[in-house]
Design a protein around this motif. Structure first.
Motif, PDB file in Angstrom:
ATOM      1  N   ALA A   1       0.812  -1.205   0.000  1.00 20.41           N
ATOM      2  CA  ALA A   1       0.000   0.000   0.000  1.00 20.41           C
ATOM      3  C   ALA A   1       0.849   1.260   0.000  1.00 20.41           C
ATOM      4  N   SER A   2       1.905   1.231   0.738  1.00 17.60           N
ATOM      5  CA  SER A   2       2.701   2.452   0.835  1.00 17.60           C
ATOM      6  C   SER A   2       3.662   2.591  -0.339  1.00 17.60           C
ATOM      7  N   GLY A   3       3.727   1.559  -1.144  1.00 16.99           N
ATOM      8  CA  GLY A   3       4.587   1.638  -2.321  1.00 16.99           C
ATOM      9  C   GLY A   3       6.045   1.837  -1.984  1.00 16.99           C
ATOM     10  N   LYS A   4       6.392   1.534  -0.751  1.00 17.91           N
ATOM     11  CA  LYS A   4       7.787   1.653  -0.363  1.00 17.91           C
ATOM     12  C   LYS A   4       8.650   0.770  -1.253  1.00 17.91           C
ATOM     13  N   ALA A   5       9.609   1.411  -1.889  1.00 11.47           N
ATOM     14  CA  ALA A   5      10.424   0.694  -2.858  1.00 11.47           C
ATOM     15  C   ALA A   5      11.355  -0.311  -2.178  1.00 11.47           C
ATOM     16  N   LYS A   6      11.695  -0.028  -0.946  1.00 12.18           N
ATOM     17  CA  LYS A   6      12.676  -0.842  -0.231  1.00 12.18           C
ATOM     18  C   LYS A   6      12.695  -2.306  -0.674  1.00 12.18           C
ATOM     19  N   PRO A   7      13.659  -2.637  -1.480  1.00 13.16           N
ATOM     20  CA  PRO A   7      13.678  -3.996  -2.006  1.00 13.16           C
ATOM     21  C   PRO A   7      14.255  -4.985  -1.000  1.00 13.16           C
ATOM     22  N   THR A   8      13.940  -6.219  -1.209  1.00  5.33           N
ATOM     23  CA  THR A   8      14.490  -7.269  -0.375  1.00  5.33           C
ATOM     24  C   THR A   8      15.426  -8.136  -1.212  1.00  5.33           C
TER      25      THR A   8
END
Lengths: 335, 335
Positions: free
Chosen positions: A57-64
């Motif tokens: 939902a927040s579209g946080k790009a933070k990839p894993t």
DNA sequence: CTGAAAGCGCTAACAA
DNA sequence: TTGTTAGCGCTTTCAG
């Protein structure tokens, strides 16, 4: 099974889900009263936000990024894995991405977790998994293994050149009768170190007799056996290049037990620069590898790969450094 | 910035998103033709599924647990962290949950990643972070640190009892003049090992003179200094309990340099059972700690905590084992 | 300061 | 074999 979601909390607190969300995210614009109500509702219901939903939902790009550690018994007893983990960890932190640790299942088609990319701490035993990942076009980086054929980014140590430098160094000290104790030749690093050694010796027209090449497997027992064989030789070498510090230290042990003085009567060079190399009773001259840097660089490369159009895979070979300590000495050709 | 989603791929391949999803998930019921089209579209667009969305939609419960590793320089040079990572890794694999590695930022209010729970490899330097996590009611487990006051599950080693056992063992061998080299007393393990030592000595009415307690910090230089001081004493101890193997090995080095024979003239007990303890020139008698088990148990506890109603926090103290090797010997009270 | 409603990107019935 | 249609659980405009 519990399934409390934000709506339940909202109902219990008699507010909207939006307000609950605000409380969770510490948004200041919430009345003290509502804040209290929401928090107590959360507590009551034992509510925990769903991380996946939050991210989506927040579209946080933070990839894993997935860090795959081969389930290889030795790897956990080595200085190696931790350094790599450290390097990856540091890079991941800087890049603000999450690092998912995955101890490889051995069984190859073992699910790669839900990640944006994968980095192998070592390829050892993970060949099939890699194949599948390449097939899936999942961004990937392989550490410590230079893959010629596959279009895969890899970051490795320049073991061959390092071994050549060792020979050059030893020759400069006057040694000609140089032996080697190899690592596991099934491991690329083991093979390359031997290759570099042989190549450098040949380049100097120094013959390497068969008895001077002893095969170890990076394990202490193998090193002990090899060292004993070498030191029992009628024509003892004046120097030994050992493919790992662990084994080199063991070789020194064997030499000292035989009342040979190191470095006066026998010079030894190791490989790795593990912490105890510096503090061993005979401080070990050895090759330092930028392990944690390898992890860092690898992870950065993976990150780039994820955030850009497909490009040529990078092949990086990191340089090493010869650390001179007390286990080598000049020799004279007086035998 | 690219923003290709499954819909784009579907359009490009002239199929529905469902079909694309099927191809991604290797569902067999897709015509060869469509399969081809979808795959080429994926390739063309450089499409990568969004992991968060995949999880959210598929409702895969697979939780993610955060393993926090304090950014403490020493920790990466120790046997410790890797064992813990190993234990956690193994448990995570069995429990089929993901392990998110997080090298703690030091700065405490450092964002805890999007996880279902958190396990600290050690509390060292993470006190503030823990406070916030507790405050947030996020499931948490702390390893290697027994927290009396906080309602937090912790799994630690029973250092105190272990130290007592060491004393008992040494006394059984006839030693009475027993000294100790401590670890860093700011670290709980360091303090507890000293406590246990003192307690056991007192219980046997063996006086411990001040000069017999030397303060180290788990580092080699501190051990060397302590050992030298101890061995320079007029009334030399006949045995030394050293709070870590690294330090114990260094102590042996010092003793041998002073031409003291170990164990004939000086008995030494270490703590940790690091790999080199077994292969050192004087095989080290030491205390084995179930480090990887600690990681495993901790992670299991965290997992339970996440999947059940809030309960009392568990406090686990894992037993150790005294490993007898060659660094101790019987002594007689003939001084 | 608060809430209604529109998605985030994907999967999973259920039909067709 | 394929597509339609709901959501998954949360955040975020945008009015109020």
């Amino acid at each position: 099974m519990k399934k409390v979601d934000i709506a339940h909390v909202a109902k219990a607190a008699r507010v909207s889900t939006t307000t609950v969300s605000r409380v969770i995210n510490r948004v200041p614009t919430v009345s003290a009263e509502n804040q209290r109500r929401v928090q107590s509702a959360i507590r009551q219901l034992g509510y925990r936000p769903n991380p996946s939903a939050q991210r989506l939902a927040s579209g946080k790009a933070k990839p894993t990024l997935g860090l795959i550690i081969p389930r290889f018994e030795g790897i956990f007893h080595s200085h190696y894995a931790l350094q790599v983990v450290k390097g990856c960890g540091i890079a991941a932190e800087r890049l603000r991405c999450d690092l998912l640790l995955h101890v490889a299942n051995g069984k190859a088609s073992d699910l790669p977790p839900s990640v944006n990319g994968v980095i192998f701490a070592d390829l050892f035993g993970c060949e099939e998994l890699l194949d599948r990942i390449v097939d899936d076009r999942l961004p990937v980086v392989v550490l410590n293994h230079y893959l010629e054929e596959l279009p895969v980014t890899c970051v490795a140590i320049d073991n061959r050149t390092a071994a050549e430098h060792v020979v050059a160094y030893l020759v400069r000290l006057g040694h000609r009768d140089i032996a080697t104790i190899t690592g596991d030749l099934k491991v690329q690093a083991g093979l390359d170190r031997l290759d570099g050694f042989m190549k450098a010796m040949k380049a100097r027209q120094l013959p390497v007799r068969d008895e001077y090449v002893r095969f170890g497997d990076f394990g202490l027992p193998s090193a002990r056996a090899a060292a004993e064989a070498l030191l029992a030789l009628k024509e003892r070498p004046t120097a030994i290049f050992v493919a790992s510090d662990d084994m080199a230290l063991e070789t020194i042990n064997v030499a000292l037990e035989k009342r040979l003085r190191v470095p006066e009567e026998l010079s030894i060079v190791g490989f790795d620069d593990i912490p105890s190399a510096a503090t061993a009773r005979v401080p070990l001259t050895t090759v330092r590898q930028p392990l944690s840097e390898m992890g860092r660089r690898g992870l950065e490369l993976l990150f780039q790969q994820i955030n850009s159009k497909p490009r040529h895979p990078t092949k990086l070979l990191l340089p090493t450094e010869l650390i001179e300590r007390g286990s080598c000495q000049q020799t004279w050709l007086d035998r």
